[in-house]
Write an enzyme that holds these catalytic residues in place. Structure first.
Site, PDB file in Angstrom:
ATOM      1  N   CYS A  78    -126.250  45.029 125.736  1.00  0.00           N
ATOM      2  CA  CYS A  78    -126.150  43.815 124.900  1.00  0.00           C
ATOM      3  C   CYS A  78    -127.507  43.430 124.312  1.00  0.00           C
ATOM      4  O   CYS A  78    -127.774  43.663 123.125  1.00  0.00           O
ATOM      5  CB  CYS A  78    -125.571  42.646 125.694  1.00  0.00           C
ATOM      6  SG  CYS A  78    -123.869  42.893 126.240  1.00  0.00           S
ATOM      7  N   ARG A  79    -128.368  42.827 125.131  1.00  0.00           N
ATOM      8  CA  ARG A  79    -129.578  42.215 124.587  1.00  0.00           C
ATOM      9  C   ARG A  79    -130.637  43.225 124.148  1.00  0.00           C
ATOM     10  O   ARG A  79    -131.178  43.112 123.026  1.00  0.00           O
ATOM     11  CB  ARG A  79    -130.181  41.249 125.622  1.00  0.00           C
ATOM     12  CG  ARG A  79    -129.313  40.033 125.882  1.00  0.00           C
ATOM     13  CD  ARG A  79    -129.738  39.285 127.124  1.00  0.00           C
ATOM     14  NE  ARG A  79    -129.493  40.072 128.334  1.00  0.00           N
ATOM     15  CZ  ARG A  79    -129.844  39.731 129.554  1.00  0.00           C
ATOM     16  NH1 ARG A  79    -130.512  38.592 129.744  1.00  0.00           N
ATOM     17  NH2 ARG A  79    -129.561  40.491 130.582  1.00  0.00           N
ATOM     18  N   SER A  80    -130.969  44.198 124.999  1.00  0.00           N
ATOM     19  CA  SER A  80    -132.070  45.105 124.599  1.00  0.00           C
ATOM     20  C   SER A  80    -131.695  46.058 123.467  1.00  0.00           C
ATOM     21  O   SER A  80    -132.550  46.336 122.617  1.00  0.00           O
ATOM     22  CB  SER A  80    -132.667  45.845 125.805  1.00  0.00           C
ATOM     23  OG  SER A  80    -131.730  46.657 126.462  1.00  0.00           O
ATOM     24  N   ASP A 102    -127.943  35.929 129.130  1.00  0.00           N
ATOM     25  CA  ASP A 102    -127.058  37.093 129.219  1.00  0.00           C
ATOM     26  C   ASP A 102    -125.697  36.722 128.608  1.00  0.00           C
ATOM     27  O   ASP A 102    -125.029  35.812 129.099  1.00  0.00           O
ATOM     28  CB  ASP A 102    -126.911  37.449 130.706  1.00  0.00           C
ATOM     29  CG  ASP A 102    -126.041  38.664 130.942  1.00  0.00           C
ATOM     30  OD1 ASP A 102    -125.364  39.109 129.996  1.00  0.00           O
ATOM     31  OD2 ASP A 102    -126.046  39.160 132.073  1.00  0.00           O
ATOM     32  N   ASN A 134    -128.552  47.233 129.372  1.00  0.00           N
ATOM     33  CA  ASN A 134    -128.915  48.022 128.171  1.00  0.00           C
ATOM     34  C   ASN A 134    -127.703  48.244 127.260  1.00  0.00           C
ATOM     35  O   ASN A 134    -127.601  49.260 126.575  1.00  0.00           O
ATOM     36  CB  ASN A 134    -129.574  49.363 128.540  1.00  0.00           C
ATOM     37  CG  ASN A 134    -130.250  50.080 127.371  1.00  0.00           C
ATOM     38  OD1 ASN A 134    -130.331  51.299 127.352  1.00  0.00           O
ATOM     39  ND2 ASN A 134    -130.727  49.342 126.392  1.00  0.00           N
ATOM     40  N   CYS A 168    -133.313  44.972 129.293  1.00  0.00           N
ATOM     41  CA  CYS A 168    -132.424  43.936 129.837  1.00  0.00           C
ATOM     42  C   CYS A 168    -131.756  44.499 131.087  1.00  0.00           C
ATOM     43  O   CYS A 168    -132.247  45.491 131.653  1.00  0.00           O
ATOM     44  CB  CYS A 168    -131.418  43.456 128.792  1.00  0.00           C
ATOM     45  SG  CYS A 168    -130.281  44.720 128.203  1.00  0.00           S
TER      46      CYS A 168
HETATM   47  P1  4NP Z   1    -127.310  43.096 128.981  1.00  0.00           P
HETATM   48  O1  4NP Z   1    -125.905  42.416 129.384  1.00  0.00           O
HETATM   49  O2  4NP Z   1    -128.175  43.049 130.206  1.00  0.00           O
HETATM   50  O3  4NP Z   1    -127.798  42.211 127.890  1.00  0.00           O
HETATM   51  O4  4NP Z   1    -126.977  44.518 128.531  1.00  0.00           O
HETATM   52  C1  4NP Z   1    -125.149  42.811 130.489  1.00  0.00           C
HETATM   53  C2  4NP Z   1    -124.357  43.927 130.414  1.00  0.00           C
HETATM   54  C3  4NP Z   1    -123.583  44.298 131.506  1.00  0.00           C
HETATM   55  C4  4NP Z   1    -123.616  43.545 132.655  1.00  0.00           C
HETATM   56  C5  4NP Z   1    -124.414  42.438 132.735  1.00  0.00           C
HETATM   57  C6  4NP Z   1    -125.189  42.066 131.653  1.00  0.00           C
HETATM   58  N1  4NP Z   1    -122.805  43.915 133.746  1.00  0.00           N
HETATM   59  O5  4NP Z   1    -122.767  43.148 134.732  1.00  0.00           O
HETATM   60  O6  4NP Z   1    -122.155  44.974 133.734  1.00  0.00           O
END
Ligand code: 4NP
Length: 157
Positions: A14-16, A128, A12, A9
């Protein structure tokens, strides 16, 4: 033969990591642990070294899934190392594909949107959840749970 699976993702956190946790839980339940190596990574570097987001950890734990991975950024070597690279959205897909050098375009076929495995969801992308509310985290887990069940079925055929 052990199959190596990488979930990707943006951050790294939340989703992955959630996908990694769900995959690990399912292969444990199905006694398939010896057949897979699983990891996750982000296309960005902001959260490298961090545990998953507290909201995602709490939501996953309420479903019996403990998330303990540390964030890392995907690197070119991952494209060789892993057999299947499952991304959450089209931005991730483009970012991962941008790591492919001209001489290794056969890599394209191992990089896929995780929801391409889902039979239930009409969505292409796992939204997201980072800037949203609790519902977003539950939704991520629902979508991933369904798609990863199908993914594992397809990998053990
Ligand atoms: P992820 O979510 O891609 O599912 O881990 C996010 C985590 C952090 C951010 C964006 C999306 N960020 O902008 O810091």
């Amino acid at each position: 033969m052990v199959k190596k699976i990488l979930f990707v993702c943006l951050g790294n956190i939340c989703r992955s990591p959630a996908a990694e946790g769900i995959f690990n839980q399912k292969i444990k339940e199905r006694d398939l642990e010896n057949f897979f190596v699983v990891d996750s990574a982000g296309t960005g570097s902001w959260h490298v070294g961090n545990l998953p987001d507290q909201r995602m950890r709490t939501t996953a734990l309420s479903r019996g899934i403990e998330l303990t991975s540390r964030a890392r950024q995907i690197e070119e070597n991952d494209l060789y190392e892993f057999d299947h690279i499952l991304v959450m959205d089209k931005d991730n897909l483009n970012a991962v594909k941008s790591l492919i050098k001209d001489d290794m375009h056969t890599m394209n076929s191992k990089i896929k949107l995780i929801l391409s495995y889902s039979k239930k969801s009409q969505l292409d992308e796992v939204p997201d959840p980072y800037y949203g509310g609790q519902n977003g985290f539950e939704k991520v887990l629902d979508l991933l749970n369904d798609a990863i069940e199908e993914l594992i079925d397809s990998l053990i055929d």
